[in-house]
Write an enzyme that holds these catalytic residues in place. Structure first.
Site, PDB file in Angstrom:
ATOM      1  N   ASP A  17     -16.805   8.826  16.395  1.00 25.03           N
ATOM      2  CA  ASP A  17     -16.193   9.812  15.533  1.00 25.03           C
ATOM      3  C   ASP A  17     -17.281  10.852  15.234  1.00 25.03           C
ATOM      4  O   ASP A  17     -18.448  10.603  15.487  1.00 25.03           O
ATOM      5  CB  ASP A  17     -15.751   9.085  14.260  1.00 25.03           C
ATOM      6  N   ASP A  49     -16.241   6.022  10.666  1.00 28.39           N
ATOM      7  CA  ASP A  49     -16.497   5.739   9.254  1.00 28.39           C
ATOM      8  C   ASP A  49     -15.250   5.839   8.392  1.00 28.39           C
ATOM      9  O   ASP A  49     -15.240   5.338   7.288  1.00 28.39           O
ATOM     10  CB  ASP A  49     -17.549   6.693   8.708  1.00 28.39           C
ATOM     11  N   ASP A  72     -10.413   6.162  11.788  1.00 28.25           N
ATOM     12  CA  ASP A  72     -11.058   5.510  12.929  1.00 28.25           C
ATOM     13  C   ASP A  72     -10.686   4.039  13.038  1.00 28.25           C
ATOM     14  O   ASP A  72     -11.077   3.373  13.986  1.00 28.25           O
ATOM     15  CB  ASP A  72     -12.583   5.603  12.797  1.00 28.25           C
TER      16      ASP A  72
END
Lengths: 1103, 346
Positions: free
Chosen positions: A379, A750, A754
């Protein structure tokens, strides 16, 4: 599909739903034993051992006392069962504590103390500040006059900020003690903690008995804490294990590592080998029996045997050979795996000082996979960046602020405009300050801090405050702002919330002074600019957006529109209706919002900086050197993503790097674009150039739907990819595509968006960051900062893989060793299935004598951490599975065969004739095995700490001590034998001979390979240990050297050398063929290209 | 070898960890940085090791060989020669016929001076005492407790006879070796000590002092020798020796000791009573007279093995030395580790 909760009505909802007893336990006292045994026996290995143990109960065929299998079996089962039982008992205790907690319940207007487990659906629960919520409640009253309360939801979703919850407006102003009639219509329990689409209807005597919509905002969920609110009370709607928390608590599917699968395969191979041996020996035994044994009168073979006579000898051999599959390997592996996980938890170098978080391995079973990662999907926000937003620049009405100073807050021009009250700027600031869900909290000293769920919003509000537009107070629906000393009040009429599909949020406010109703919006450029008033020129804004994005800044467009009174009223009704719909609420609300959000007057663009985390570029460089492919998946726009990718070394700038864009709005465009990129990719891959493709969410959607095959091919060719504007489910799909080609994927992220990707990947890593702990909770590993990933993979992953590879193969080696001796012995005992070793020795061999030294291999380090970090390329050996595959295993197999021959031949020759007493001989052979295995462990250990010495040599001493003790027992089957042997000089000379003859060739081979056919690992070991400067990363790149010198290393590195790692036979075994182009790509880019494109498709399962 | 103090000082940014309590062993363990010794297989080490192994093995080998050679051993196979010529074609009939005298005389010439004690062994070849059916067919409990212990199912098929339990039961006892030998030198009989030929621990702990043979060799099928029912098992030393089963199909068992020296060229006359049937399965019977050394009896194996291991070690060390001199490999030269993995390092 709905449940009706009758408030405070015991009769109606008493028995319909479960009570509030929480139970996380897996077992009860009664079902513990059967259930646990059933679970354990559902594994193939355990079934096999049980079968063996049962066969041993038949005295006719058992070579040894059945205890030699039953003992370890029961021991191993007891260990697992005890562990499970203990975990379950702890769960029971914590459940019990939660269940017996005293809570207040309001019945007939009277507060009563009851235990939490006695709460029923429909009861009104009364909570005080800082109480934990015992079940899912619909708020009906709070101490706050506005019906607000604050909850901390960290236990639920990990987010640490306070959330506001509000009572439904129907309950507003009603004394909760009088409230005892009403029904809540709500869906059946589910695990979605962000949705609660329900309705409430109060019964007479309440006047306002309209249907009142309820959302998640009206609930407080189990395990949250009530904060900053004196008291609150609510109706229990979901209780016990049916709460949102309880439903989302699933047992995660156990993940199997590649190493585990390889071990299973090898076990299967050994099993087949064993069957073959059994059949061959069985036939030989029967033949020998009929030809020879019948002549031997002293054996007294009966002429007529029972019907199963032919089976007896094969079954005996089956039992003799059953130790080929080491019963202890499962336990040993479990033990060392939990140690690996502990090492990760303990590692001080992965301790994040800033937030005080340690790395944590939630899944203890998959450390080896960390060392085999081939793709990392990351990410961007919060993972690569700090997710600490700072307002940097803005463009208001076409004027750029902050371009010179780099910080708009210090731009004098802007400050002047603020002071002079330029209307554009003031409106811009108003939107910044009001269009959000931020809660200002005034501390005692008078300073104001902001609690926000979104970092962007917080940054905007803070910036506005710096520019004299201070958001002072939020009192229910009234927002107070202080502009240049004058207070202004706005009433929030509606909030059109942010969703990732809409990509914008708006509020409808009413200026309390002028009574004007205004729609304030902010959002991504593509969500705002198209909705602009047709009369307005938006070009300057899109230019601003582009410009900011190139700097790697996040951009938000701010807009507003003045609404007509009746337009709003009309819309408001539809909005309310949409909000109270039970089905598809989100979609309908979005649609209704769309009706209001048009004709915007664009005010400007705000640019927010999100700094890169420390060490991100270095980490990515190192991991890419280690041959890991990086994909960045982000929801941000293309330019921002590219900028970040450049600054963190994900892609190299021109001319070294090349970016290939895949875009297009229609199928055809995307297809053409895809083909073109694929073609370029194929041709340029032979050049030492960084080629990355960039794709956006829209094109990705089309590519995934229609051109999956092409896309997969592209995905495998490309070492780097940037996917922007992707949704959580697309992230997960990408992971799935790579995973389905049997690459090991690691997803790191995080935030809540995700989670799906993290769960989908082979290894999920969560960053316990600012977006809450949601990702960290779903992940297998959680770390504090992205840069720790380097250490997690290169140090922990690599060591784990190496250690497990050794441990598992060694376990087979030692079992095969003793088994081969048994087989050899059967040839001189008339193929009758006599066991050379007695029961005690057989039982203790696998469980005591040989299992302790091997466990300390969990502490072995082949290279120091520093060397690995400097030469990350070495990870290749793990990725390609070079240390554990059929050919390395063949090496160990050969070694055990060789050692068995050495031990057996020396034993029968040194102890021939007058000394051929069986018990003595068996102990000589056994001691030979023990000595050899100790030296094998010693030879294969790379670094000796005290513990290793203790385990290896202490174990050898332990062997003698145990056997001396056993030798004192007259009934042990080896009475006085060990004393007798230890007094004989010939015993010790025999031992020395065995060690010299057994280890000599092994050492010679190892030395030869280590020195003259070195693998990269060996070279680094030599470099590291013999001093000498270890070259830094920069120097390791091929440097111009005289041709002569270059020749040798080149030879070594060319394909021929792709084999010589550990064992000579390493080749295109089934496992390595796939990898030969997968992770082998960095090795021989040239050769594999052609193969790659043709063979990729058969490697993709889904095609 | 070098001591590596751990690698806690890792790279760059990560060096800043929480204030470490470096000295604490537990801390070092948790950080996986216990001081470790990392041996390297340098040519010097390896050549030295092989040379040392050779230097140890060859003398040991010579010593063992010398010990083995110092042992004087006389082996005499008598099973075929003791059959009278008429029965040569049908040995089994001969051995089964109890009416024929089984006595037979052998003349053993002593090649070298033999020092007392001289051990007398009988050797059986192609005799599978380690056959599973055979080796299991005994009852240690019964040997110790006698008739008081009666779950002797392991003894099958020699468990009961005529409905009465057999003591000692089982195939091993039943097939007791029953050839006997008497020795004489010149005209005088040689005294043979037949006491103390079994392990003392067996007599004391495994064979009962109060256990007397019972119902032994009373069946229709006679196996080997019989036992004196008036002597307790703990004193039946031939049985005790026999019941220490051998692991190899060719084995020797102690028969007795001659406690006087035999001179070279003495002729020892042995009167064999050749009772034991090895003819039906093609086994061999041998009589062995042997002295002993510190290493045991005559067995060249250890010596030869040591010599060959030692010499091949020396050979290996020479080969490695040669390799090292001819083709010196600079150690730790990272030139060899230059990673030309395209696309990685670029």
């Amino acid at each position: 599909m709905k449940r009706y909760v009758y408030i405070n009505d015991d009769e109606l909802s008493q028995d319909l739903y479960c009570d509030n007893r929480i139970s996380n336990t897996k077992y009860t006292i009664l079902n513990f034993l059967p259930k646990n045994l059933w679970e354990q026996f559902s594994r193939f290995m355990n079934q096999y051992f049980l079968l063996i143990a049962c066969l041993q109960l038949w005295p006719l065929i058992t070579p040894v006392n059945p205890a030699s299998t039953w003992g370890p079996l029961i021991f191993i089962f007891a260990v697992s069962a005890t562990k499970e039982g203990w975990d379950d008992y702890n769960r029971y205790l914590s459940d019990k504590k939660a269940n017996e907690k005293e809570v207040w319940v309001v019945k007939q207007g009277i507060k009563k103390h009851i235990q939490a487990q006695d709460i029923r659906v429909g009861n009104i629960v009364w909570l005080r500040e800082n109480d934990e919520v015992p079940c899912d409640l619909v708020l009906v009253g709070t101490s706050d006059l506005q019906g607000l309360c604050y909850v901390e939801t960290s236990a639920l979703d990990g987010e640490t900020d306070l959330k506001t919850r509000v009572i439904p407006h129907a309950c507003m102003g009603i004394d909760f003690e009088l409230l005892h009639k009403g029904v809540i219509e709500c869906p059946n329990p589910d695990k979605d903690i962000r949705r609660f689409d329900a309705n409430l209807r109060l019964f007479p005597p309440f006047i306002d008995n309209d249907l009142c919509p309820l959302t998640i905002k009206n609930t407080i969920l189990q395990s949250c804490y009530l904060r900053n609110t004196e008291w609150a009370c609510g109706v229990a709607v979901y209780t016990g294990n049916e709460t949102k928390l309880g439903m989302s608590r699933g047992v995660p599917e156990p993940k199997l590592t590649a190493v585990d699968m390889m071990i299973d395969k090898l076990t299967g191979a050994i099993f087949i080998f064993q069957i073959v041996v059994v059949i061959v020996l069985g036939i030989a035994g029967n033949v020998w029996k009929d030809t020879e044994a019948r002549k031997q009168w002293y054996v007294q073979y009966p002429n007529e045997g029972p019907w199963y006579e032919l089976l007896v000898i094969p079954l005996r051999f089956e039992l003799l050979c059953s130790i080929m599959i080491p019963i202890s390997i499962k336990v040993s592996l479990d033990l060392v795996k939990s140690l690996y996980a502990k090492f990760i938890d303990w590692d001080c170098e992965m301790f994040d000082i800033e937030t005080g978080t340690r790395a944590n391995a939630a899944n203890t079973a998959i450390s080896e996979d960390l060392g085999q990662v081939e793709y990392i999907l990351t990410d961007k926000t919060g993972t690569l960046t700090e997710n600490k937003m700072v307002f940097k620049r803005c463009c208001i009405g076409g004027i750029f602020y902050g371009n010179e100073t780099g910080d708009a807050l210090k731009d004098l021009e802007l400050l002047d405009a603020v002071v002079s009250g330029s209307p554009d700027v003031v409106r811009f600031l108003t939107v910044m300050a009001l269009c959000n869900t931020v809660i200002p909290i005034r501390s005692k000293s008078g300073s104001i801090s902001y609690k926000a769920q979104s970092q962007d919003e917080e940054a905007l509000v803070r910036a506005a405050a710096c520019l004299h537009m201070i958001f002072v107070n939020k009192n229910a629906n009234i927002l107070e702002i202080n502009y240049n000393g004058t207070m202004a009040q706005y009433e929030v009429l509606d909030t059109l919330e942010f969703t990732s599909d809409r990509k914008r949020m708006s509020v409808v406010v009413k200026d309390c002074k002028s009574g004007k109703i205004i729609l304030l919006s902010k959002g991504a450029d593509e969500a705002i600019l198209p909705c602009a008033n047709p009369g307005q020129q938006t070009r300057s804004f899109s230019e601003a957006v582009d410009q900011y994005a190139q700097l790697g800044l996040r951009t938000l467009c701010l807009a507003w529109r003045v609404l007509e009174e009746d337009e709003y009223q009309e819309w408001s009704l539809i909005f309310k209706e949409a909000n109270s719909s039970l089905v598809d609420r989100e979609w309908r609300v979005a649609e209704v919002c769309q009706r209001l959000e048009h004709g915007f007057e664009i005010l400007g663009v705000a640019a927010i900086e999100d700094r890169l985390q420390d060490g991100v570029p270095e980490t990515i460089t190192t991991l890419r050197k280690a041959g890991i492919n990086f994909w960045m998946l982000t929801g941000d726009k293309q330019n921002t993503a590219l900028q970040i990718a450049l600054s963190c070394n994900l892609v190299s700038p021109e001319p070294k790097g090349q970016l290939l864009l895949i875009n297009g709005k229609t199928d055809d465009e995307v297809c053409r674009s895809l083909e073109r990129v694929l073609l370029t990719m194929r041709t340029t891959n032979s050049e030492p150039k960084d080629v990355a493709f960039v794709i956006d969410g829209w094109a990705l959607e089309i590519a995934l739907r229609h051109y999956r095959k092409t896309f997969t091919e592209l995905a495998l060719l490309s070492r780097t990819a940037i996917c922007c504007r992707v949704t959580p489910s697309q992230k997960a799909q990408l992971v799935y595509i790579i995973k389905s080609c049997e690459y090991k994927t690691l997803a790191i992220g995080d935030g809540g968006n995700d989670v799906r990707m993290i769960q989908q990947a082979d290894i999920g890593v969560g960053i316990s960051g600012r977006e809450g702990l949601q990702a960290a909770r779903a992940a297998d590993y959680s770390i504090g900062k992205f840069r720790f990933l380097k250490r997690l993979i290169l140090v922990h992953g690599r060591y784990s893989y190496n250690r497990t590879a050794f441990l598992s193969q060694y376990s087979f080696y030692k079992s095969l060793l003793i088994c081969f001796i048994q087989i050899f012995f059967s040839f001189i005992s008339g193929v009758s299935g006599t066991s050379l070793f007695n029961s005690v020795s057989l039982m203790a061999y696998n469980t005591f004598y040989t299992s302790i030294p091997v466990l300390v291999s969990a502490l072995d380090k082949d290279l120091s951490e520093r060397t690995v970090m400097q030469h990350p390329q070495i990870l290749f050996y793990c990725q390609a599975g070079r240390l554990l595959n059929p050919s390395t295993f063949a090496g160990w197999f050969g070694r055990s065969l060789f050692h068995a021959i050495v031990v057996f031949l020396i034993t029968i020759h040194a102890y021939a004739y007058e000394r051929s007493e069986m018990e003595e001989m068996s102990m000589v052979a056994l001691s030979g095995c023990i000595w050899l295995q100790a030296f094998v462990v010693a030879l294969e250990t790379n670094s000796f700490t005290v513990l290793q010495h203790l385990a290896i040599w202490g174990n050898l001493a332990g062997f003698y001590i145990i056997n001396w003790i056993v030798s004192t027992l007259p009934s042990s089957g080896m009475h006085t034998i060990m004393f007798r042997l230890c007094r004989q000089p010939s015993y010790w000379t025999t031992m020395f001979l065995m060690v010299a003859a057994g280890m000599g060739p092994v050492l010679a081979l190892k030395y030869f390979r280590y020195t003259y056919r070195s693998s990269k690992i060996n070279i680094l070991q030599q470099a590291e240990r013999l001093g000498g400067p270890i070259l830094t990363l920069g120097n390791i790149e091929p440097q111009p050297r005289s041709l002569e010198k270059e020749a040798t290393p080149l030879l070594l590195i060319q394909p021929k050398n792709r084999s010589p790692v550990h064992e000579p036979l390493l080749s295109d075994s089934p496992n390595t063929t796939r990898r030969s182009f997968g992770s082998g790509t960095p090795f021989d880019f040239f050769q594999s290209q052609s193969r790659l494109s043709s063979s990729y498709s058969r490697n993709c399962k889904d095609n | 070898m070098d001591e590596d103090g751990g690698s806690s000082s890792a790279v760059g940014i990560e060096a800043q960890s929480i204030p470490p309590r470096q000295s604490n062993t537990l801390y070092l363990f948790t950080q996986q940085s216990l001081p470790a010794c990392k041996p390297v297989l340098t040519p010097a080490w390896v050549i030295t090791i092989y040379f040392l192994i050779g230097a140890i093995c060859i003398p040991v080998g010579l010593l063992s060989l010398d010990a083995s050679r110092s042992v004087v051993e006389i082996t005499d196979r008598y099973d075929t020669d003791c059959i009278p010529p008429p029965f040569k074609s049908n040995k089994v009939a001969y051995i089964k016929d109890s009416s024929i005298s089984k006595n037979c005389s052998r003349f053993l010439k002593v090649p070298k001076h033999m020092k007392a004690p001289i051990y007398i062994y009988y050797q059986l070849d192609n005799y599978y005492q380690n056959h599973r059916r055979y080796v299991k067919s005994r009852s240690d409990k019964q040997l110790l407790h006698g008739l008081k212990y009666n779950s002797t199912s392991s003894c099958k098929p020699e468990e009961y006879n005529n409905g009465l339990p057999i003591v000692p039961c089982g195939l091993i006892a039943w097939s007791l070796f029953n050839d006997t030998y008497s020795f004489s030198r010149g005209t005088a009989a040689l005294k043979v000590n037949r006491k103390d030929i079994s392990w003392k621990s067996d007599r004391d702990h495994k064979f009962g002092k109060q256990v007397y043979p019972f119902n032994f060799q009373n069946g229709s099928l006679i196996g080997g020798g019989s036992l004196d029912p008036n002597v307790p098992l703990s004193d039946q030393e031939d049985l005790i020796v026999w019941m220490r089963t051998a692991a190899l199909p060719s084995f020797r068992k102690l028969y007795g000791r001659i406690e006087e020296d035999l001179d070279a060229d003495d002729v020892v006359v042995v009167d064999v009573s050749n009772n034991y049937n090895t003819y039906s399965f093609g086994g061999k019977k041998k009589l062995v007279l042997s002295t002993s050394s510190w290493l045991g009896g005559k067995n060249d194996f250890l010596g030869m093995a040591y010599l060959s291991v030692g010499s091949s070690s020396i050979l290996l060390s020479l080969i490695f030395l040669l390799l090292h001199v001819k083709n010196p490999r600079p150690y730790g030269d990272t030139n060899y580790s230059s990673w030309n993995w395209k696309g990685v390092s670029s």
